[in-house]
Design a protein around this motif. Structure first.
Motif, short mmCIF file in Angstrom:
data_model
loop_
_atom_site.label_atom_id
_atom_site.label_comp_id
_atom_site.label_asym_id
_atom_site.label_seq_id
_atom_site.Cartn_x
_atom_site.Cartn_y
_atom_site.Cartn_z
N PRO A 266 79.69 80.14 42.21
CA PRO A 266 79.44 81.60 41.36
C PRO A 266 78.24 82.18 41.67
N PHE A 267 77.14 81.24 42.33
CA PHE A 267 75.90 81.83 42.53
C PHE A 267 75.66 82.25 43.87
N ILE A 268 76.46 81.66 44.83
CA ILE A 268 76.28 82.01 46.38
C ILE A 268 76.51 83.41 46.51
N PRO A 269 77.52 84.19 46.03
CA PRO A 269 77.48 85.65 46.08
C PRO A 269 76.32 86.37 45.87
N LEU A 270 75.32 85.69 44.87
CA LEU A 270 74.21 86.42 44.36
C LEU A 270 72.91 86.56 45.39
N LEU A 271 72.94 85.80 46.39
CA LEU A 271 71.96 85.58 47.31
C LEU A 271 72.04 86.70 48.31
N LYS A 272 70.78 87.29 48.89
CA LYS A 272 70.90 88.06 49.80
C LYS A 272 71.17 87.40 50.99
N ARG A 273 71.46 88.32 52.20
CA ARG A 273 71.78 87.77 53.53
C ARG A 273 70.61 87.03 54.03
N ASP A 274 70.81 85.83 54.78
CA ASP A 274 70.03 84.93 55.40
C ASP A 274 69.22 84.23 54.04
N ARG A 275 69.40 84.30 53.04
CA ARG A 275 68.81 83.64 51.90
C ARG A 275 69.42 82.16 51.57
N THR A 276 68.64 81.49 50.71
CA THR A 276 68.98 80.11 50.48
C THR A 276 69.07 79.50 48.92
N LEU A 277 70.09 78.78 48.71
CA LEU A 277 70.13 78.34 47.15
C LEU A 277 69.80 76.88 47.44
N VAL A 278 68.89 76.21 46.50
CA VAL A 278 68.59 75.02 46.56
C VAL A 278 68.90 74.20 45.69
N VAL A 279 69.59 73.04 45.81
CA VAL A 279 69.82 72.24 44.64
C VAL A 279 68.83 71.02 44.39
N VAL A 280 68.26 70.92 43.16
CA VAL A 280 67.10 69.87 42.95
C VAL A 280 67.62 68.96 41.77
N GLY A 281 68.54 69.43 41.00
CA GLY A 281 68.69 68.86 39.72
C GLY A 281 69.76 67.80 39.76
N ALA A 282 70.75 67.75 40.75
CA ALA A 282 71.87 67.05 40.59
C ALA A 282 71.85 66.15 42.18
N LEU A 283 71.98 64.81 42.02
CA LEU A 283 72.00 64.03 43.01
C LEU A 283 73.21 63.42 43.33
N GLU A 284 74.21 63.74 42.81
CA GLU A 284 75.77 63.37 42.90
C GLU A 284 76.49 64.28 43.70
N PRO A 285 77.71 64.01 44.28
CA PRO A 285 78.59 65.09 44.71
C PRO A 285 78.81 66.22 44.02
N LEU A 286 78.59 67.55 44.55
CA LEU A 286 79.08 68.51 43.81
C LEU A 286 80.45 69.11 44.15
N ALA A 287 80.91 70.32 43.36
CA ALA A 287 82.27 70.64 43.80
C ALA A 287 82.25 71.24 45.12
N PRO A 288 83.07 71.16 46.00
CA PRO A 288 83.17 71.84 47.33
C PRO A 288 82.55 73.12 47.41
N VAL A 289 82.10 73.66 48.40
CA VAL A 289 81.40 75.08 48.56
C VAL A 289 82.43 75.79 49.45
N ASN A 290 82.82 77.22 48.91
CA ASN A 290 83.46 78.16 49.37
C ASN A 290 82.50 78.69 50.74
N ASN A 291 82.75 78.02 52.09
CA ASN A 291 82.14 78.46 53.02
C ASN A 291 82.28 79.94 53.40
N MET A 292 83.27 80.58 52.99
CA MET A 292 83.60 81.89 53.41
C MET A 292 82.39 82.75 52.44
#
Length: 373
Positions: A266-292
């Motif tokens: 839900p948060f990936i669409p909130l990024l601007k173009r060429d910007r990054t979302l960094v995960v630091v809290g979880a060290l286990e596998p996350l839900a699959p990411v929608n690459n689209m």
């Protein structure tokens, strides 16, 4: 040998209990530290419960340690008896790989990775290549204890202006959020999104604000809105789809601090173009990411692991300079199992810190009882 006491778990299904043990005295290049305060990190709970399937028992947590140097070994020059110091997540690394040579010990590529302050080598000795230098420790005991002995170059200086109990969580929660913001170049005027408002989220907001960013925090708890506004962040409910849609393509940087498996889609669409979302809290596998959602505007999802020793010193000095630190609740060692339950229920505001005077009192009482027998 040094007689010590701490609190440790012996199984994944039991709570922490007192454990008497011994530590080696400070050798060459090492310092002995009387532990004054130790922060309680959500990763302590994961480790005690073996939720990452790598726990070595007995497990004595604690990697947000502040204490007073009581003895130094031969050749120590960085610290002296009486100094107020800190110990974070690492107490050694291979020192010879490319990351270690670049002073990024947290990404050590040696046979055991870096040596954790508790729970021993990051990789079991049996899995390491033969013929390589192995750590002597199969298990290490952390800061839920009266004393710890650490190599001097993995010990941090607590700057003037930071109370020891405030400094403790900066050694993990602080550097874990500071390091990625520094690496990805958060600067004045950026719109920064913090996902999750716990111990890490609290520090992330404060650090980003001092960096000059406009901060929005996403939380599942509407009762935290007042706290968010008080430290300068705009709160949004993670479940508010209309609010999320209105923030599309608006963030220069996002940081997920949620300490367990969650969905970042839900948060990936909130990024601007060429910007990054960094995960630091979880060290286990996350839900699959929608690459689209990533591909259409060349957005990135990345990870970051704690921070280097240099960055940890940097963030301690940064917090002292700007007068910021975590919101904490100081607790007695004897209430640690209750604290764990509160953290799992999201009740902590925002970091529990153990006052080790309570453990020393227990140790003294036990010694007095033994003498009367």
């Amino acid at each position: 040998m040094i007689k010590a006491m701490g609190y440790a778990a012996h199984h994944a299904f039991t709570g922490l209990k007192p454990l008497a043990f011994e530590r080696d005295e400070a050798g060459a290049g090492e310092v002995e530290i009387e532990v004054l305060f130790c922060g309680v990190c959500h990763s302590d709970i994961h480790q005690v419960k073996n939720e990452w399937s790598n726990t070595v028992y007995p497990c004595m947590p604690g990697h947000e340690i502040v204490g007073r140097v009581t003895s130094v070994g031969h050749g120590v020059t960085r610290h002296a008896v009486g100094d107020l110091v800190g110990v974070g997540c690492m107490i050694d690394s291979c020192r010879s790989c490319a990351p270690c040579q670049a002073r990024e010990e947290n990404y050590c590529e040696g046979p055991n990775s870096w040596l954790a302050t508790y729970n021993g080598p990051m990789v079991p000795r049996a899995m390491a290549p033969t013929g390589r230098n192995m750590y002597l420790a199969d298990n290490t005991y952390g800061g839920y204890s009266t004393v710890i002995v650490v190599k001097e170059d993995f010990v941090l200086k607590i700057p003037d202006g930071l109370r020891p109990e405030i400094a403790a969580p900066i050694l993990c929660a602080g550097v874990t959020t500071y390091s990625p913001m520094k690496h990805w170049g958060v600067k004045a005027g950026d719109h920064v999104g913090i996902i999750g408002f716990g111990g890490l989220g609290d520090m992330a907001i404060k650090l980003a604000k001092v960096m000059g960013a406009d901060v929005t925090v996403f939380t599942t708890s509407e009762d935290k809105f007042g706290d968010a506004r008080a430290i300068g962040a705009r709160p949004v409910l993670e479940s508010d789809k209309d609010a999320l849609q209105g923030l599309a393509n608006s963030f220069d940087f996002m940081l997920s601090t949620i300490p367990e498996k969650h969905d970042i889609n839900p948060f990936i669409p909130l990024l601007k173009r060429d910007r990054t979302l960094v995960v630091v809290g979880a060290l286990e596998p996350l839900a699959p990411v929608n690459n689209m959602a990533q591909a259409v505007h060349r957005k990135s999802v990345a990870g970051s692991l704690i921070g280097s020793i240099a960055e940890t010193q940097e963030v301690l000095d940064f917090c002292a300079q700007h007068g910021i630190g975590p919101d904490i609740q100081v607790i007695a060692m004897q209430t640690i199992n209750d604290a764990y339950r509160d953290i799992e229920k999201g009740k902590s505001r925002y970091r529990y810190v153990i006052d080790m005077a309570s453990l020393k009192q227990e140790m003294g009482a036990a010694a007095a009882d033994a003498m009367q027998v």
